[in-house]
Structure formats: structure tokens, C-alpha cells
Scaffold this active site. Structure first.
Site, short mmCIF file in Angstrom:
data_model
loop_
_atom_site.label_atom_id
_atom_site.label_comp_id
_atom_site.label_asym_id
_atom_site.label_seq_id
_atom_site.Cartn_x
_atom_site.Cartn_y
_atom_site.Cartn_z
N ASP A 199 18.42 60.52 -4.92
CA ASP A 199 18.28 59.06 -4.85
C ASP A 199 19.65 58.37 -4.95
O ASP A 199 20.38 58.57 -5.90
CB ASP A 199 17.37 58.65 -6.03
CG ASP A 199 17.18 57.16 -6.18
OD1 ASP A 199 17.56 56.41 -5.26
OD2 ASP A 199 16.63 56.75 -7.24
N HIS A 220 16.62 53.04 -11.23
CA HIS A 220 17.36 54.07 -10.48
C HIS A 220 18.66 54.46 -11.20
O HIS A 220 19.29 53.62 -11.85
CB HIS A 220 17.70 53.55 -9.08
CG HIS A 220 16.50 53.22 -8.26
ND1 HIS A 220 15.87 54.13 -7.45
CD2 HIS A 220 15.79 52.07 -8.14
CE1 HIS A 220 14.84 53.56 -6.85
NE2 HIS A 220 14.77 52.30 -7.26
ZN ZN Z 1 11.81 54.00 -3.95
ZN ZN Z 2 10.31 53.90 -6.86
#
Ligand code: ZN
Ligand code: ZN
Length: 546
Positions: A193, A366
Site C-alpha cells: 500500500d 494507511h
Molecule cells: Zn483502499
Molecule cells: Zn481501505
């Protein structure tokens, strides 16, 4: 056997934030990871949402052996019903993700025709030639997983959306031990990510927003309205906890939020006592300082509850003085402008607005740079592919990987449609297919092409002119004054002059009457209007002959 290649084909989410979708292919079998949607940019008028172009999968639909959904956010689940409508393959998901996916499928009447499989973080599933291990990752929704995918070519790690939060709201940190164990076995490629790859340091723990929310609850004298995504389940838990402390009742506004809350509570991922929750109707009858409402619209979407509150067009209730509105989510890149406009409108309508520039009422789900580095060091992959992000995020993440010692030739910065192949441990860039999008407009899928969007843009920017001519069949001259209707570009005080000018031009053009009168008239009117107003409206001309 050895001519079987491992192929990784990103179909969405690489080069953009949203509509994540990835195909992992070995031999004759394809495993799909996620099927998400993306909300359109401001200039894509009338498009509800867009989904990945998965023609690649349709061409090989017999080969798709399974679909894994890593977590319940829309950018990973929102296209699932469009996919299973056309491709018959079993879905694998953890309990909460499964519940949220089932909600989507049941709305489309598809639930009965899809085989659903529950997997657990820490568990394993054999899907075709792929042995998939699911490991827990922290994110802003519970029950998210990353994947260890064992293939005959080697081990693939897919991070899903993740952060390394040591004190997450559900007290369930990322499975570090599993990541270490993968590295012991040797990892062919890590896909991770990249959403926050341009953020230094660590993403703060979800816990840090609790003091800020507490401060809001302590000082607000009227109603509190918290806006976030309908699928940010962790935030609902935090708001519920603080509502209990401050003795406010909690109401969820809107269908998607209520359905997500119902599923999450039923499955035990949201711990909210029954006596805390009231309906919106009940909440509106209570004293303002006794309620908190949670709704959608933190991205400035005009059709969301918050969007409608900001323009005074919400049906059920309106803003009132003394309301405090909390925007508890970061604008997705590209949405900043509409979020700021919404905030301004909320202030204008008398609300006190708290957003993340004012107080830390939001934290990202994130990983930032230091966590991304830690993941790479834990997993020690031979190859690295940054996923989930705009091109700038992918490049930044690739730089981090090289800083940590992964040679440049083993890092692939690719965008949607660009395949990567592995054969005997060597990575090679494959062919590039168009990685486009399909728009969804109400019930219509894919019928709205870029040209329609361009037309809508033109309509919105420059308006339209409708001209109706009643023409005498024998003389070919006007029988009546031309009828002119304009929408969307004339300023009232200029309109009489402009309409008179247009009428005069129409008369002259009809009198000349040579060739294609409509085409001639359209060009004449367009250049006249452009000279006068600097606008290029769409011009429609109809004639009736008698
Ligand atoms: Zn996402
Ligand atoms: Zn997500």
C-alpha cells in the site's frame, strides 16, 4: 510445466487512489484480489462512480478461480456485484468483510448465485494453484487482511490497506510475527500500500483522535454531527464510546451507514449498547445537547447527507444554530476543493465546523514512510511492486524500497494494465493493456463514455440554446418569430440584447436560405454568442414546416 509463468496484472488502484483490483495468474488460473470503485472527479458530471475495466478477466472468465476481498471499504468492494454478475467465481473474505459484501450482493439480488467463503485472519485457503494465507492488518475498518500467496514460482505478499498501529481501536495489531515468518521462507515479491508514501514518519495511532473528539464533546452546546465514510467502522466505535462518556444518544443517518452498523454489530465488530442508539426521528425530538448524529459526506459529495445539509436541501432535518459539525476523514486526493467548499457552506449556514486542520479529529488508516520501510525490512522481498496510490505515491514508495537496498531492476513501478511476469525467479515487465475505467450512472453500466462526459461538461460550463423555427412550406420563410430558449449561460441583464441579436441573425439566415439552413444557423449563432459572451453553448435547432 516450467513454461508456466506467474503473471501479476493490476486492473485498478495503480496510478490512482481508488477502484483497487489485481489479477494474479499462474498457468490457466486467475486469482482476483479486490473489486473496488472510485468516486468520480469533479469534472465527470452525472457519473455516480467508476469501476475498473476488467475486460481482461472477461476474456478469460473460465480461468478465474476465486475472488478475495481484503477488507470492507468501497474502494475494494464497490465493483464486486458488477464482477460477479459476469464472472462466476467464489468469493473469499473475513467475517466482517463478507457481511459487508453480502449487503451489496443482496441489494443487487445476486447473493443466491454467488458462493461465499469465510476465511479468518491467520487462516489459509487453497484456491486453484494458489495457497493463500490471510494475515491480520490494522486499518480504519476491523477485520482487514493482507495475503501471503504461495505459487509454484514463489511467495507473493499483498499488504492490502495497512498501518502499523500498536494501539488500534479494536486492540488487534498487525500480525508482525507472520510477516517475519514469511521472510524466513523467502518472498518473491511484496506488493504494498502506497497511499501515504509521501508522508514522513509514522501515521499516528487511531487513539490520538480521542482527546480531540472528547474536547469537541465537552465544549459543544448543541447537536454534534460527525461525518465520515459509511465504512469507517472504527470511527463509529470511537464516537459511540465518547457519546457514552458525555451522555449523548447516538443516531446514524442514512441507509448505507445504518446497514453497515447493523452488520458490524451483529457480527461483533462494533460494541454499542442498545440504549445508546436512537433513530433519527427520536434524535430530532431530543434536546440538542443530548444527541450526536453520524452521517456520510466527509468528502464533499453533493448528494450525501452532509452535502445536502450544507446546501439546505436535506429532507429530514436542517442545520440549526449551535450545531457542531465534525469532518472525521481526510479528503481523498482530488476531493480537496469540494471538501473546502462544503466546509465554507456549513459555516455560512451557522454551524461550527471542526476539521483536521483545526483539531486532530481524524487519523489516516494507511502506513506512512517509516511503517512502509518496516514492512519491507520485515518481509525482505526479492522484488517490490508499489500498489494503491497515484503515480507520485508509487514512485515515492519505489524510492524507499531502493533506499533499503532492493536493486532498481527488481522494483516495478507500474500502472493499471501493465503486467509483470516472473519466470524462474526473474521479473520482467509484460505487455501493457489499456487500463481504463467503466462509469456507472444510476443503473447504466459502461454506456457513458468519455464523449458523454465531455458533453455534460460543455452543458454545465456553457449551457444550451434551443431554437424552434416555424417555416412556411411554399415560401421557405419564417411564418412566425423564431422561438429561442436558453439555459445556463445568459445573464439576465444582457439577455434582451442577446436575444434580439440572435433573432435578427436567424431572420437573415433563413432569408438567405442557402444549403443546410440548420448547419449554417448553428455556426452563425455560435460565433455571435461566443463574441458576445465568451461561451460556447450547445445549440439545438428544430424546424416545423407547414
Ligand atoms: Zn483502499
Ligand atoms: Zn481501505
Amino acid at each position: 510445466m516450467s513454461d508456466h509463468k506467474l503473471r501479476i496484472v493490476p486492473l485498478g488502484g495503480l496510478g490512482e487512489v481508488g477502484k483497487n483490483m489485481m489479477a494474479v495468474e499462474y498457468g490457466e488460473k486467475i486469482l482476483v484480489i479486490d473489486a473496488g470503485l472510485m468516486f468520480p472527479e469533479n469534472d465527470m458530471l452525472g457519473i455516480d462512480y467508476i469501476i475498473p475495466d476488467f475486460q481482461y478477466l472477461l476474456d478469460k472468465r473460465e480461468q478465474v478461480c476465486g475472488i478475495i476481498v481484503t477488507h470492507g471499504h468501497e474502494d475494494h468492494t464497490g465493483a464486486i456485484h458488477h464482477l460477479v454478475e459476469r464472472i462466476n467465481a467464489p468469493i473469499y473474505a473475513t467475517p466482517l468483510t463478507r457481511g459487508l459484501v453480502e449487503l451489496k450482493l443482496s441489494r443487487g439480488g445476486l447473493l443466491s448465485q454467488v458462493s461465499m467463503n469465510t476465511v479468518q485472519a491467520g487462516g489459509m485457503a487453497q484456491i486453484g494453484p494458489f495457497k493463500v494465507e490471510f494475515f491480520h492488518v490494522c486499518h480504519s475498518i476491523p477485520d482487514g487482511v493482507g495475503l501471503g500467496i504461495d505459487t509454484p514460482e514463489g511467495l507473493i505478499i499483498h499488504s492490502g490497506d495497512f498501518k502499523f498501529d500498536h494501539t488500534p481501536v479494536d486492540s488487534w495489531p498487525t500480525d508482525y510475527a507472520k510477516l517475519g515468518e514469511f521472510s524466513g521462507r523467502g518472498v518473491l515479491v511484496l506488493m504494498a500500500d502506497s497511499t501515504n508514501a509521501d508522508k514522513r514518519g509514522w501515521t499516528p495511532s487511531e487513539r490520538v483522535i480521542e482527546p480531540a473528539l472528547d474536547q469537541v464533546f465537552r465544549t459543544a452546546s448543541g447537536r454534534i454531527i460527525v461525518a465520515t465514510f459509511a465504512s469507517v467502522i472504527s470511527r463509529m466505535q470511537q464516537v459511540a464510546n465518547i457519546a457514552i462518556t458525555h451522555q449523548r444518544s447516538l443516531a446514524f443517518v442514512g441507509t448505507s451507514m445504518n446497514e453497515n452498523v447493523r452488520i458490524s454489530r451483529k457480527l461483533g465488530y462494533l460494541d454499542i449498547p442498545d440504549n445508546l442508539v436512537v433513530s433519527v426521528e427520536q434524535a430530532l425530538k431530543m434536546k440538542p445537547n443530548e444527541v450526536v448524529l453520524m452521517c456520510t459526506g466527509s468528502q464533499g459529495e453533493p448528494s450525501s447527507i452532509l452535502g445536502r445539509l450544507s446546501t439546505g436541501t436535506n429532507r429530514q432535518f436542517d442545520l440549526q444554530s449551535g450545531d457542531t459539525v465534525v469532518l472525521s476523514s481526510h479528503p481523498i486526493p482530488g476531493n480537496e476543493e469540494s471538501v473546502h467548499k462544503t466546509i465554507n457552506r456549513l459555516f455560512r449556514r451557522g454551524a461550527n465546523v471542526i476539521y483536521d486542520a483545526i483539531a486532530p479529529v481524524n487519523v489516516s488508516g494507511h502506513a506512512s514512510q517509516e511503517e512502509e520501510k518496516l514492512l519491507i525490512n520485515l518481509v525482505k522481498p526479492r522484488h517490490f511492486i508499489p500498489i494503491h496510490g497515484e503515480l507520485r505515491h508509487l514512485h515515492q514508495h519505489a524510492d524507499l524500497a531502493r533506499e533499503l537496498g532492493i536493486p532498481a531492476e527488481r522494483v516495478a513501478t507500474i500502472e493499471n494494465g501493465h503486467a509483470v511476469e516472473f519466470s524462474i525467479g526473474v521479473m520482467k515487465l509484460g505487455e501493457r493493456r489499456p487500463g481504463g475505467y467503466i462509469s456507472v450512472d444510476g443503473a447504466e453500466v459502461g454506456d457513458i463514455g468519455p464523449s458523454v462526459v465531455r458533453e455534460r461538461e460543455a452543458l454545465a460550463r456553457d449551457g444550451i440554446v434551443l431554437v424552434n423555427l416555424a417555416i412556411d412550406r411554399s415560401t421557405c420563410q419564417l411564418r412566425e418569430e423564431p422561438e429561442i430558449i436558453t439555459r445556463g449561460f445568459i445573464i439576465i441583464r444582457d439577455s434582451e440584447v442577446l436575444l434580439a441579436g440572435m433573432t435578427k441573425l436567424i431572420r437573415e439566415t433563413v432569408r438567405r436560405g442557402n444549403g443546410d439552413i440548420k448547419e449554417d444557423l448553428r455556426n452563425t449563432l455560435l460565433s455571435y454568442i461566443y463574441n458576445e459572451t465568451k461561451r460556447r453553448p450547445m445549440i439545438f435547432i428544430t424546424t416545423s414546416r407547414e
